[in-house]
Motif scaffolding. Structure first.
Motif, short mmCIF file in Angstrom:
data_model
loop_
_atom_site.label_atom_id
_atom_site.label_comp_id
_atom_site.label_asym_id
_atom_site.label_seq_id
_atom_site.Cartn_x
_atom_site.Cartn_y
_atom_site.Cartn_z
N UNK A 15 -4.28 -25.63 -20.84
CA UNK A 15 -4.09 -24.39 -21.59
C UNK A 15 -4.65 -23.20 -20.82
N UNK A 16 -5.79 -23.39 -20.14
CA UNK A 16 -6.37 -22.30 -19.36
C UNK A 16 -5.44 -21.93 -18.21
N UNK A 17 -4.86 -22.96 -17.57
CA UNK A 17 -3.92 -22.69 -16.48
C UNK A 17 -2.69 -21.94 -16.99
N UNK A 18 -2.18 -22.33 -18.15
CA UNK A 18 -1.02 -21.65 -18.75
C UNK A 18 -1.36 -20.20 -19.09
N UNK A 19 -2.51 -19.98 -19.70
CA UNK A 19 -2.92 -18.62 -20.08
C UNK A 19 -3.05 -17.74 -18.84
N UNK A 20 -3.66 -18.27 -17.77
CA UNK A 20 -3.82 -17.50 -16.53
C UNK A 20 -2.47 -17.21 -15.88
N UNK A 21 -1.57 -18.19 -15.92
CA UNK A 21 -0.23 -18.01 -15.34
C UNK A 21 0.51 -16.88 -16.04
N UNK A 22 0.48 -16.87 -17.37
CA UNK A 22 1.20 -15.84 -18.13
C UNK A 22 0.56 -14.48 -17.90
N UNK A 23 -0.76 -14.43 -17.95
CA UNK A 23 -1.47 -13.16 -17.83
C UNK A 23 -1.33 -12.58 -16.43
N UNK A 29 -1.24 -15.96 -8.19
CA UNK A 29 -2.33 -15.16 -8.75
C UNK A 29 -3.18 -15.99 -9.70
N UNK A 30 -2.53 -16.85 -10.49
CA UNK A 30 -3.29 -17.71 -11.40
C UNK A 30 -4.16 -18.69 -10.61
N UNK A 31 -3.63 -19.25 -9.53
CA UNK A 31 -4.40 -20.17 -8.71
C UNK A 31 -5.60 -19.48 -8.08
N UNK A 32 -5.40 -18.24 -7.64
CA UNK A 32 -6.49 -17.48 -7.03
C UNK A 32 -7.59 -17.21 -8.05
N UNK A 33 -7.21 -16.85 -9.28
CA UNK A 33 -8.21 -16.57 -10.31
C UNK A 33 -9.03 -17.81 -10.65
N UNK A 41 -1.83 -25.57 -10.45
CA UNK A 41 -1.35 -24.81 -11.61
C UNK A 41 -0.04 -25.42 -12.11
N UNK A 42 0.88 -25.70 -11.20
CA UNK A 42 2.16 -26.30 -11.59
C UNK A 42 1.96 -27.65 -12.26
N UNK A 43 1.02 -28.43 -11.73
CA UNK A 43 0.74 -29.75 -12.31
C UNK A 43 0.22 -29.62 -13.74
N UNK A 44 -0.68 -28.65 -13.97
CA UNK A 44 -1.24 -28.48 -15.31
C UNK A 44 -0.19 -27.98 -16.30
N UNK A 292 -14.49 -27.65 -13.02
CA UNK A 292 -13.11 -27.22 -13.26
C UNK A 292 -12.32 -27.25 -11.97
N UNK A 293 -12.91 -26.75 -10.88
CA UNK A 293 -12.23 -26.77 -9.59
C UNK A 293 -11.89 -28.20 -9.19
N UNK A 294 -12.86 -29.11 -9.37
CA UNK A 294 -12.66 -30.50 -8.97
C UNK A 294 -11.57 -31.16 -9.81
N UNK A 295 -11.56 -30.90 -11.12
CA UNK A 295 -10.61 -31.57 -12.00
C UNK A 295 -9.19 -31.01 -11.86
N UNK A 296 -9.10 -29.69 -11.73
CA UNK A 296 -7.76 -29.07 -11.62
C UNK A 296 -7.24 -29.17 -10.21
N UNK A 297 -8.15 -29.03 -9.21
CA UNK A 297 -7.70 -29.02 -7.82
C UNK A 297 -7.37 -30.39 -7.31
#
Length: 297
Positions: A15-23, A29-33, A41-44, A292-297
């Motif tokens: 959900x955090x990845x989706x929110x960052x992507x939309x915003x 840009x979402x990946x950088x944030x 980001x695409x995976x999430x 978060x970096x470890x789990x998402x990355x």
């Protein structure tokens, strides 16, 4: 199309990845944030769509194009995350304030310094002093160092199960010498922050223990090997914590799919005299961010 009704909470990371992507309006840009890779980001997003059993993003053209379900979810998620961001200011408890002195190993010091905007936003009355590891026993409030270092104090948290892998500049990947498999490293310059131990462990994990690079460059610490790799001087061993920002920005890319565990994790070490509340707050924040970096990355 309607979002699938469910009582199970969707993945908060997704959900955090989706929110960052939309915003932010783009995957990059979402990946950088969030300090993760584009593919993370695409995976999430894909994981969130599978959990909700509905398409959220239309995958064509540039930019972010939401489906009707995606627009509805965006409205719900944006409001929820805004409320989460307001929690700290809404609570009556006082926010820790004052000076915080942190001694840190060089490469991680460079990494943390690029992540501090969110911490300082939440703690507006804090002044941070980030010092080199040489100041570890000189009255600092916290030390972040390898587990085998001789630093006095209590080790209160390990920063994840760190895995090492080779990284290099995209220019080097597309250069005159192909990089398609680990054996191709024999024609490359290898960058070292140690006496060669990390590369020897990598070649052992890859099943080619006798392999050596064409040439070698030895540097004092990992921050310098990362910088040299970005400049295209050679290939270094790194991980998602130290090189996470560069991997997300695309200035570094990961080579191959072989990795091995770091010999010593990073530890947060509090001084023998005890930890003050501000140091505890920073330690909790840092552990959450790096997890978060470890789990998402």
């Amino acid at each position: 199309m309607h979002l699938k009704a469910t009582r199970r909470l969707p993945s908060l990371i997704a959900l955090r990845a989706f929110e960052a992507l939309v915003r932010q309006g783009s995957t990059g840009a979402a990946a950088l944030e969030l300090h993760v890779t584009h593919s993370a980001i695409s995976h999430q997003i894909k994981k969130l769509e599978e959990e909700l059993e509905v398409a959220l993003v239309e995958r064509h053209g540039k930019g972010v194009h939401l489906t009707s379900a995606g627009r509805k979810l965006s409205q719900l998620v944006n409001g929820a995350f805004e409320q989460l961001r307001d929690i700290q200011t809404a609570l009556p408890t006082a926010t820790p304030a004052g000076n915080l002195r942190i001694a840190c190993a060089p490469a991680l010091l460079a990494r943390i310094s690029g992540m501090l905007e969110r911490f300082l936003r939440d703690y507006p009355d804090v002044a941070l002093h980030l010092l080199s590891i040489e100041h570890a026993n000189q009255g600092v409030d916290m030390v972040i160092s390898f587990g085998d270092s001789e630093v006095e104090g209590q080790r209160i948290a390990a920063l994840g199960d760190i895995l090492y892998f080779p990284v290099c500049s995209p220019r080097l990947l597309n250069g005159s010498e192909p990089l398609r498999k680990p054996r191709d490293l024999a024609r490359q310059v290898l960058l070292h922050e140690d006496d060669g131990y990390d590369w020897s462990r990598y070649f052992l994990a890859a099943g080619i223990p006798s392999l050596q690079g064409r040439q070698n460059i030895y540097l004092p610490d990992a921050s310098l090997t990362i910088g040299a790799a970005i400049a295209g001087a050679g290939i270094t061993i790194s991980d998602h914590i130290l090189a996470g920002e560069q991997l997300a920005q695309g200035t570094l890319i990961r080579l191959f799919d072989i990795q091995f565990p770091a010999p010593h994790p990073y530890f947060i070490i509090m001084p023998p005299r005890g930890a003050k509340e501000l140091a505890k707050a920073f330690a909790d924040w840092l552990v959450r961010e790096l997890e978060l970096i470890e789990r998402v990355g």
